[in-house]
Design an enzyme around this catalytic site. Structure first.
Site, PDB file in Angstrom:
ATOM      1  CE  LYS A  24      -1.675   1.635   4.072  1.00  0.00           C
ATOM      2  NZ  LYS A  24      -1.429   3.043   4.362  1.00  0.00           N
ATOM      3  CG  ASN A  25       2.330   2.577   3.530  1.00  0.00           C
ATOM      4  OD1 ASN A  25       1.169   2.892   3.254  1.00  0.00           O
ATOM      5  ND2 ASN A  25       2.717   2.288   4.747  1.00  0.00           N
ATOM      6  NE  ARG A  94      -1.469  12.600   7.578  1.00  0.00           N
ATOM      7  CZ  ARG A  94      -0.233  12.667   7.098  1.00  0.00           C
ATOM      8  NH1 ARG A  94       0.294  11.605   6.533  1.00  0.00           N
ATOM      9  NH2 ARG A  94       0.446  13.791   7.156  1.00  0.00           N
ATOM     10  CB  CYS A 118      -4.795  10.193  11.417  1.00  0.00           C
ATOM     11  SG  CYS A 118      -3.188   9.513  11.785  1.00  0.00           S
ATOM     12  NE  ARG A 123       0.955  10.337   9.979  1.00  0.00           N
ATOM     13  CZ  ARG A 123       0.347   9.317   9.367  1.00  0.00           C
ATOM     14  NH1 ARG A 123      -0.767   8.834   9.853  1.00  0.00           N
ATOM     15  NH2 ARG A 123       0.841   8.790   8.256  1.00  0.00           N
ATOM     16  CB  ILE A 125       3.142  18.312   5.669  1.00  0.00           C
ATOM     17  CG1 ILE A 125       2.368  19.636   5.679  1.00  0.00           C
ATOM     18  CG2 ILE A 125       2.202  17.113   5.604  1.00  0.00           C
ATOM     19  CD1 ILE A 125       1.672  19.924   4.350  1.00  0.00           C
ATOM     20  CG  ASP A 126       7.334  20.203  10.219  1.00  0.00           C
ATOM     21  OD1 ASP A 126       6.728  19.123  10.079  1.00  0.00           O
ATOM     22  OD2 ASP A 126       8.249  20.344  11.029  1.00  0.00           O
ATOM     23  CG  ASP A 309       3.362   1.227   9.549  1.00  0.00           C
ATOM     24  OD1 ASP A 309       3.558   1.460   8.355  1.00  0.00           O
ATOM     25  OD2 ASP A 309       3.106   2.113  10.381  1.00  0.00           O
ATOM     26  CB  VAL A 331       7.780   6.465  14.308  1.00  0.00           C
ATOM     27  CG1 VAL A 331       7.368   7.099  12.996  1.00  0.00           C
ATOM     28  CG2 VAL A 331       9.101   5.709  14.157  1.00  0.00           C
ATOM     29  NE  ARG A 401      -7.001   4.579   5.316  1.00  0.00           N
ATOM     30  CZ  ARG A 401      -6.277   5.570   5.803  1.00  0.00           C
ATOM     31  NH1 ARG A 401      -6.483   5.986   7.032  1.00  0.00           N
ATOM     32  NH2 ARG A 401      -5.343   6.141   5.078  1.00  0.00           N
TER      33      ARG A 401
HETATM   34  C1  EPZ Z   1       4.399   6.711   6.094  1.00  0.00           C
HETATM   35  O1  EPZ Z   1       3.722   7.799   6.718  1.00  0.00           O
HETATM   36  C2  EPZ Z   1       3.409   5.560   6.066  1.00  0.00           C
HETATM   37  N1  EPZ Z   1       2.229   5.937   5.302  1.00  0.00           N
HETATM   38  C3  EPZ Z   1       3.003   5.184   7.494  1.00  0.00           C
HETATM   39  O2  EPZ Z   1       2.170   4.027   7.406  1.00  0.00           O
HETATM   40  C4  EPZ Z   1       4.252   4.809   8.285  1.00  0.00           C
HETATM   41  O3  EPZ Z   1       3.895   4.521   9.618  1.00  0.00           O
HETATM   42  C5  EPZ Z   1       5.243   5.978   8.247  1.00  0.00           C
HETATM   43  O4  EPZ Z   1       5.549   6.312   6.870  1.00  0.00           O
HETATM   44  C6  EPZ Z   1       6.543   5.651   8.964  1.00  0.00           C
HETATM   45  O5  EPZ Z   1       7.129   4.532   8.378  1.00  0.00           O
HETATM   46  C7  EPZ Z   1       2.284   5.920   3.945  1.00  0.00           C
HETATM   47  O6  EPZ Z   1       3.315   5.650   3.347  1.00  0.00           O
HETATM   48  C8  EPZ Z   1       1.014   6.274   3.226  1.00  0.00           C
HETATM   49  P1  EPZ Z   1       6.711  10.077   8.124  1.00  0.00           P
HETATM   50  P2  EPZ Z   1       4.387   9.282   6.678  1.00  0.00           P
HETATM   51  O7  EPZ Z   1       6.644  11.301   7.286  1.00  0.00           O
HETATM   52  O8  EPZ Z   1       5.043   9.515   5.371  1.00  0.00           O
HETATM   53  C9  EPZ Z   1       6.484  13.284  11.662  1.00  0.00           C
HETATM   54  C10 EPZ Z   1       0.320   2.683   7.781  1.00  0.00           C
HETATM   55  O9  EPZ Z   1      -0.080   2.118   8.796  1.00  0.00           O
HETATM   56  N2  EPZ Z   1       6.602  14.263  10.582  1.00  0.00           N
HETATM   57  O10 EPZ Z   1       7.944   9.241   8.077  1.00  0.00           O
HETATM   58  O11 EPZ Z   1       3.354  10.253   7.108  1.00  0.00           O
HETATM   59  C11 EPZ Z   1       5.161  12.534  11.606  1.00  0.00           C
HETATM   60  O12 EPZ Z   1       4.165  13.255  12.282  1.00  0.00           O
HETATM   61  C12 EPZ Z   1       0.813   4.108   7.855  1.00  0.00           C
HETATM   62  O13 EPZ Z   1       0.384   2.154   6.633  1.00  0.00           O
HETATM   63  C13 EPZ Z   1       6.707  15.612  10.907  1.00  0.00           C
HETATM   64  O14 EPZ Z   1       6.703  15.984  12.077  1.00  0.00           O
HETATM   65  O15 EPZ Z   1       5.476   9.115   7.823  1.00  0.00           O
HETATM   66  C14 EPZ Z   1       5.490  11.232  12.298  1.00  0.00           C
HETATM   67  O16 EPZ Z   1       5.422  11.411  13.694  1.00  0.00           O
HETATM   68  C15 EPZ Z   1       0.656   4.695   9.238  1.00  0.00           C
HETATM   69  N3  EPZ Z   1       6.823  16.519   9.902  1.00  0.00           N
HETATM   70  C16 EPZ Z   1       6.939  10.971  11.885  1.00  0.00           C
HETATM   71  O17 EPZ Z   1       7.472  12.244  11.476  1.00  0.00           O
HETATM   72  C17 EPZ Z   1       6.827  16.136   8.579  1.00  0.00           C
HETATM   73  O18 EPZ Z   1       6.933  17.021   7.700  1.00  0.00           O
HETATM   74  C18 EPZ Z   1       7.084   9.989  10.731  1.00  0.00           C
HETATM   75  O19 EPZ Z   1       6.372  10.513   9.648  1.00  0.00           O
HETATM   76  C19 EPZ Z   1       6.711  14.765   8.271  1.00  0.00           C
HETATM   77  C20 EPZ Z   1       6.606  13.846   9.282  1.00  0.00           C
END
Ligand code: EPZ
Length: 426
Positions: A24-25, A94, A118, A123, A125-126, A309, A331, A401
């Protein structure tokens, strides 16, 4: 649609063979990357899950056509003429934010609704924004919509991500492929899905090196040189890890097919530390256990660390282990909701900020429980398979999902499980 519930009877075992679906990811981002192809991209091994349907809707809203043929998607983005992804879609998923990078890479602009948080965290996006700004993108937030422009075009840059964010790495990657000059992303996310995305971008004519490591380098190419391609999505390592946890839980032997074992090194190491035998081949992993489950400490970390995950699935294993395990979630800031539901089934878990202290118990009791996110939901179904009595798992939209035919696959492995309309329980 009428709410459905999974009913699972306990004291069963999971054994045999199951083929995992495409990741999926990865698939969601490969679909977004097709925007850069400006023609018909063919994606194979795409899972039949609701998030894929939502991403198809996002692309259609942009002007693309998406045709599904079984596990293959034909995505034609030649006629994409909009850069707008509305809140009604982003709020449902998202991961829609993954179109930001390719829209900027193709059009030099984008308008994407700011994604909300969520259950598992804010989550933010900074880091996406900081990375894209380094490439020359200017952002303006206009009533909840992120408006991106590139007043001086996209220019290669050297960025150091403060955290190896998967999404930020992917959005930067998909914008940088058409930036002028050389881009280096340091402290990039190393997840296998990033490598899958880079392989597809290179098949489209991009020049990406180092994906899968923490230093990714991109030589920008003119948009006109990018073309569609045909690509097969890698297997879903989290789905595979979920089934392996089920096999470890009940003893197996259980084999997952269609997955590169290299994607799950840390999870395999933890299964072995908990007393499991794990064998691997080119695209399969077998788990079996004769010994009692041993307690283990787990720290979730970006890849190659233990995957967040799989945290809920391994908390379930720890809940039935012979001693005390400490699970630290590094994380996401709020990813222990599963513990509350598991405690309703008799688990002994103490939460202390980012730590969960899990004291093993002899058995769990079936109960009505609710999914809070897709991985917790999947783990609750596994808990029902080993608990005493019957478990009903509610809010299946989370599971749908990310897991294709979860009930069917578990039934083929020996679970006594069915999906029924919620109102049939009264
Ligand atoms: C991806 O989310 C996956 N989703 C998540 O899977 C997975 O848990 C995560 O990577 C970590 O491996 C998809 O690929 C669709 P991150 P993503 O950006 O890209 C913080 C599932 O169950 N952060 O690595 O959103 C964020 O809040 C899902 O399939 C910021 O603060 O993960 C989080 O605490 C759940 N600012 C941490 O970093 C940012 O700009 C990791 O986020 C970006 C992220």
């Amino acid at each position: 649609m009428n709410q459905e519930v999974i009913i699972v009877r306990g004291n069963h075992t999971l054994k045999g063979d199951v083929r995992v679906s495409g990741a999926k990811n990865s698939a969601l981002k490969l679909m977004a990357a097709s925007i850069l192809g400006q023609g018909e991209t063919i994606l194979h091994n795409v899972p039949l899950i609701s998030d894929i349907e939502l991403m198809s809707e996002v692309l259609a809203r942009l002007g693309a056509t998406v045709v599904r043929e079984g596990h293959t998607l034909r995505i034609n983005t030649a006629d994409v003429d909009s850069c707008e992804t509305p809140y009604e879609l982003v709020s449902k998923m998202r991961a829609s934010i993954s179109v930001l990078g390719p829209l900027i890479g193709r059009f030099g602009e984008a308008r994407v609704a700011m994604p909300g948080g969520c259950q598992i965290g804010a989550r933010k996006i900074d880091m996406h924004l900081v990375g894209l700004e380094a490439l020359g993108v200017a952002f303006d937030v206009d009533h909840g919509v992120l408006a991106a422009t590139t007043p001086n075009g996209l220019r290669g840059t050297h960025v150091y991500l403060e955290f190896p964010s998967v999404g930020a790495t992917e959005n930067m990657l998909m914008a940088a492929v058409t930036a002028e000059g050389h881009t280096a992303i340091e402290n990039a996310a190393c997840e296998p899905e990033i490598e899958d995305l880079a392989n597809m971008l290179n098949a489209m004519g991009a020049r990406v090196a180092g994906a899968g490591t923490s230093l990714i380098e991109i030589e920008g190419v003119p948009l006109s040189t990018l073309h569609p391609c045909e690509h097969t999505t890698v297997g879903d390592r989290i789905e595979a890890g979920t089934f392996l946890a089920g096999g470890a839980l009940t003893g197996g032997p259980l084999t997952v097919h269609g997955i590169d074992p290299a994607f799950l090194r840390m999870a395999i190491m933890k299964l072995r530390a908990m007393g499991c035998d794990v064998e691997t081949g080119d695209d399969w992993i077998t788990v079996r256990r004769e010994e009692p489950l041993s307690s283990v400490d787990i720290q979730t970390l970006p890849h190659p660390g233990f995957p967040t995950d799989l945290q809920a699935q391994f908390m379930l294993l720890a809940a039935l282990a012979d001693d005390v395990s400490v699970i630290t979630e590094n994380v996401f800031e709020n990813r222990f909701m599963f513990a509350a539901e598991l405690m309703r089934m008799g688990a002994d878990v103490t939460l202390d900020d980012h730590h969960a202290i899990v004291r093993g118990v002899d058995n769990l009791e079936g109960a009505p429980v609710s999914s809070t996110d897709l991985r917790a939901g999947a783990a609750l179904v596994l808990a029902g398979i080993v608990a005493d009595g019957e478990t009903s798992v509610h809010h299946l939209e989370h599971i749908d999902r990310g897991y294709e035919d979860y009930v069917g696959k578990l039934a083929s492995l020996g679970a006594d499980i069915r999906r029924v309309p919620a109102d049939s329980l009264r």
